[in-house]
Structures are given as structure tokens and as C-alpha cells.
Motif scaffolding. Sequence first.
Motif, PDB file in Angstrom:
ATOM      1  N   ASP A 181      -6.612  12.917   4.669  1.00 33.13           N
ATOM      2  CA  ASP A 181      -5.919  12.090   5.663  1.00 33.13           C
ATOM      3  C   ASP A 181      -4.764  11.269   5.080  1.00 33.13           C
ATOM      4  OD1 ASP A 181      -7.254  10.153   4.210  1.00 33.13           O
ATOM      5  OD2 ASP A 181      -8.190   9.179   5.943  1.00 33.13           O
ATOM      6  N   VAL A 182      -4.390  11.513   3.839  1.00 32.46           N
ATOM      7  CA  VAL A 182      -3.385  10.667   3.187  1.00 32.46           C
ATOM      8  C   VAL A 182      -1.968  11.138   3.528  1.00 32.46           C
ATOM      9  CG1 VAL A 182      -2.509   9.767   1.017  1.00 32.46           C
ATOM     10  CG2 VAL A 182      -4.970  10.130   1.315  1.00 32.46           C
ATOM     11  N   ASP A 183      -1.305  10.379   4.360  1.00 30.60           N
ATOM     12  CA  ASP A 183       0.074  10.670   4.737  1.00 30.60           C
ATOM     13  C   ASP A 183       1.036  10.178   3.650  1.00 30.60           C
ATOM     14  OD1 ASP A 183       2.242  11.464   6.334  1.00 30.60           O
ATOM     15  OD2 ASP A 183       2.369   9.496   7.263  1.00 30.60           O
ATOM     16  N   ALA A 184       0.762   9.002   3.094  1.00 30.22           N
ATOM     17  CA  ALA A 184       1.556   8.460   1.986  1.00 30.22           C
ATOM     18  C   ALA A 184       0.680   7.541   1.156  1.00 30.22           C
ATOM     19  CB  ALA A 184       2.760   7.687   2.520  1.00 30.22           C
ATOM     20  N   ASP A 185       0.744   7.702  -0.144  1.00 32.20           N
ATOM     21  CA  ASP A 185       0.021   6.840  -1.083  1.00 32.20           C
ATOM     22  C   ASP A 185       0.953   6.627  -2.268  1.00 32.20           C
ATOM     23  OD1 ASP A 185      -1.734   5.402  -2.594  1.00 32.20           O
ATOM     24  OD2 ASP A 185      -3.228   6.997  -2.811  1.00 32.20           O
ATOM     25  N   LEU A 186       1.808   5.602  -2.154  1.00 30.47           N
ATOM     26  CA  LEU A 186       2.912   5.415  -3.095  1.00 30.47           C
ATOM     27  C   LEU A 186       2.836   4.041  -3.750  1.00 30.47           C
ATOM     28  CD1 LEU A 186       5.716   6.809  -0.763  1.00 30.47           C
ATOM     29  CD2 LEU A 186       4.523   8.034  -2.593  1.00 30.47           C
ATOM     30  N   ARG A 187       3.215   3.993  -5.048  1.00 31.43           N
ATOM     31  CA  ARG A 187       3.152   2.747  -5.783  1.00 31.43           C
ATOM     32  C   ARG A 187       4.319   2.625  -6.752  1.00 31.43           C
ATOM     33  NH1 ARG A 187      -2.980   2.810  -7.975  1.00 31.43           N
ATOM     34  NH2 ARG A 187      -1.839   1.985  -9.780  1.00 31.43           N
ATOM     35  N   ALA A 188       4.923   1.458  -6.765  1.00 35.77           N
ATOM     36  CA  ALA A 188       5.849   1.067  -7.826  1.00 35.77           C
ATOM     37  C   ALA A 188       5.087   0.014  -8.617  1.00 35.77           C
ATOM     38  CB  ALA A 188       7.138   0.497  -7.246  1.00 35.77           C
ATOM     39  N   ASP A 189       4.455   0.416  -9.720  1.00 41.42           N
ATOM     40  CA  ASP A 189       3.475  -0.433 -10.393  1.00 41.42           C
ATOM     41  C   ASP A 189       4.076  -1.538 -11.245  1.00 41.42           C
ATOM     42  OD1 ASP A 189       1.323   0.821  -9.259  1.00 41.42           O
ATOM     43  OD2 ASP A 189       0.919   2.126 -10.970  1.00 41.42           O
ATOM     44  N   ASP A 190       5.258  -1.317 -11.809  1.00 42.16           N
ATOM     45  CA  ASP A 190       5.882  -2.321 -12.671  1.00 42.16           C
ATOM     46  C   ASP A 190       7.379  -2.066 -12.662  1.00 42.16           C
ATOM     47  OD1 ASP A 190       6.264  -4.374 -14.484  1.00 42.16           O
ATOM     48  OD2 ASP A 190       5.757  -3.152 -16.239  1.00 42.16           O
ATOM     49  N   HIS A 191       8.092  -2.772 -11.783  1.00 41.98           N
ATOM     50  CA  HIS A 191       9.495  -2.456 -11.544  1.00 41.98           C
ATOM     51  C   HIS A 191      10.257  -3.732 -11.199  1.00 41.98           C
ATOM     52  CE1 HIS A 191      13.027  -0.497  -9.753  1.00 41.98           C
ATOM     53  NE2 HIS A 191      12.615   0.619 -10.325  1.00 41.98           N
ATOM     54  N   PRO A 192      11.500  -3.878 -11.663  1.00 42.18           N
ATOM     55  CA  PRO A 192      12.258  -5.098 -11.351  1.00 42.18           C
ATOM     56  C   PRO A 192      12.610  -5.242  -9.873  1.00 42.18           C
ATOM     57  CG  PRO A 192      13.632  -3.499 -12.500  1.00 42.18           C
ATOM     58  CD  PRO A 192      12.229  -3.004 -12.594  1.00 42.18           C
ATOM     59  N   ALA A 193      12.660  -4.113  -9.151  1.00 37.75           N
ATOM     60  CA  ALA A 193      12.934  -4.138  -7.707  1.00 37.75           C
ATOM     61  C   ALA A 193      11.942  -3.206  -7.026  1.00 37.75           C
ATOM     62  CB  ALA A 193      14.365  -3.724  -7.420  1.00 37.75           C
ATOM     63  N   PRO A 194      10.685  -3.584  -6.954  1.00 39.05           N
ATOM     64  CA  PRO A 194       9.645  -2.653  -6.507  1.00 39.05           C
ATOM     65  C   PRO A 194       9.756  -2.209  -5.053  1.00 39.05           C
ATOM     66  CG  PRO A 194       8.741  -4.866  -6.767  1.00 39.05           C
ATOM     67  CD  PRO A 194      10.113  -4.889  -7.353  1.00 39.05           C
ATOM     68  N   VAL A 195      10.231  -3.069  -4.169  1.00 41.70           N
ATOM     69  CA  VAL A 195      10.304  -2.670  -2.760  1.00 41.70           C
ATOM     70  C   VAL A 195      11.407  -1.630  -2.538  1.00 41.70           C
ATOM     71  CG1 VAL A 195      10.639  -3.461  -0.380  1.00 41.70           C
ATOM     72  CG2 VAL A 195       9.245  -4.819  -1.966  1.00 41.70           C
ATOM     73  N   PRO A 196      12.618  -1.808  -3.061  1.00 41.34           N
ATOM     74  CA  PRO A 196      13.600  -0.725  -2.970  1.00 41.34           C
ATOM     75  C   PRO A 196      13.129   0.556  -3.656  1.00 41.34           C
ATOM     76  CG  PRO A 196      14.709  -2.782  -3.466  1.00 41.34           C
ATOM     77  CD  PRO A 196      13.237  -3.054  -3.579  1.00 41.34           C
ATOM     78  N   GLU A 197      12.432   0.426  -4.767  1.00 41.14           N
ATOM     79  CA  GLU A 197      11.903   1.610  -5.433  1.00 41.14           C
ATOM     80  C   GLU A 197      10.885   2.318  -4.546  1.00 41.14           C
ATOM     81  OE1 GLU A 197      10.790   4.484  -8.423  1.00 41.14           O
ATOM     82  OE2 GLU A 197      12.604   3.424  -7.814  1.00 41.14           O
TER      83      GLU A 197
END
Length: 271
Positions: A181-197
Motif C-alpha cells: 500500500d506504499v504510494d510514497a515513502d521518502l526521506r531526506a535524513d540529513d540535508h541543509p534544505a530537507p523540504v526542497p530535497e
Amino acid sequence: MTFSIVARSEDGDSWGVAVASKFLAVGAVVPAAVADVGALATQADANVAYKGLALSHLDDGATAPVALQRLLEEDPGRADRQVGIVDVDGGAASHTGEDCIPWAGGRTGDGYAVQGNCLTGPEVVEALETAWLASDPTAPLGQRLLDALSAADEAGGDKRGRQSAALLVVRDGAGYAGGDDVDADLRADDHPAPVPELARLLDLNTLYLTASTEEEKVPVDDAVRAELEAHATAAGHPDVATWVGTENYEMRVADDLTWVDRRILAVVRGG
């Protein structure tokens, strides 16, 4: 020390969580969701046991407020917890313990719960809610959640700064090749701009891990087949199927080559 939105899609088919924080790999801790059951975010002094417990309560038929009440009754650390829950019918509940680091608070409405702690101010949660309510209800849930998260991030977000963000969306049969059932499972785990990433990753997820809609499918006639074969051969592959597998286009080209996604055809044509 996190802000999040938990929501159900307008059509009642999808549930999801978007979250960001000055915390390593927030996606490993905060979100949980199961299609046709519900979704939640556990944060502040996160109790990760909430994820399994809340989903079990929801699966047993509890509404979001009842599931939340059960979690808090059983937790002596509830004053340090923050949690948002949305149930199968779009009912929502949010809790902010009195000992959460300020600014801390949350809001709920039909189909959503927004909450945050250790924020620059109430404007962060206000931005989450405003962006969610202003979004197109027919748009994909993942995009709506990300847009709301982006608005909150731009409004100030976590007062300590930025480090990670995550997006989890579930829908029955939405997973890779329809296997879960996973449509999206995404992570920016350590990033200076995690939301744009995270936005960049969602675009890639849509291309590689989301099945083509009927509107995106281009019928493959003799001419298109010849284009595909020529492109595959030029790239050093023995056939189109090998090229598709190598480029991870399985969700965007029919197994029997009766159709190809318009975006993949644009790649072939150099667009």
C-alpha cells in the motif's frame, strides 16, 4: 521538536504524513500509516510505540479521538508527547502535552491534524493548516502534504533550524507493482534544505514508482515501436525490455509494449 501534518485524501482513498525537524532522520521516528486504517505522527518526546498501538486501535474500529485517548491513558509520559491521528473516515485528533518545548500546539479539521513543537511561533502551524485548506482537493495527497509542509517551513519551522524531512503516503494497492500500500515513502535524513530535497524526491518517486494514468499512456504503433527499439539499441541494449529494466521504467512502459508513458517517450525523443 518537529512539525507535521497527518491527513486523508478528499476521496477517502489515501492517508499520509509529512514531517520536518532539526533532528536526524525524522522519518524513522515520527510517521506511520496503513491504507484503510489511518495515519499518525508521534513527536516531541516521541513514543514510537504509539505507532503500532494507534494503528491497532484504529484497525479495531476506534475513531481518532478514542485511539488518542487510549494512548494517553496508558502513557505516564504524556505531558512530553505530541501526536496527531487521522482515522479511516477522516476523523482527526491532536495532542500537545503541557511540557512540550514552546512554541507548541496543534489544530484539527475534517480529514487533517497539524501540530508542532519547538517552533518559531504559532504561525508555523497556521501556515500548515492554511496551505492544506487552500490546496486542490483533487491533487495527489503526497503533493498536498508536501505543499503544506513547505509553507510551514517557509513560515519559520523548527526554531533550531533544519535537518530532515519525510513523506509517507499509503493507498490500497499503490505500492511497487501493486504489491503493497506504499504510494510514497521518502526521506531526506540529513540535508541543509530537507523540504526542497523532499520535493525533488517526490518528483522522482512519481516518475519511477507510480503507475501511469490512462491519460499518460501513449499507444505504441509501428512507428513508436521503431523509435523505442532504435533508442534501446543506440543505448547498447539488445531490446526495449532490457532498456526499460535498466532505466527502471517498469511502471511507465507496458510489459507487452502496447503503450508507453508520454514522459518516457519524451525522453526517447530528447525532450
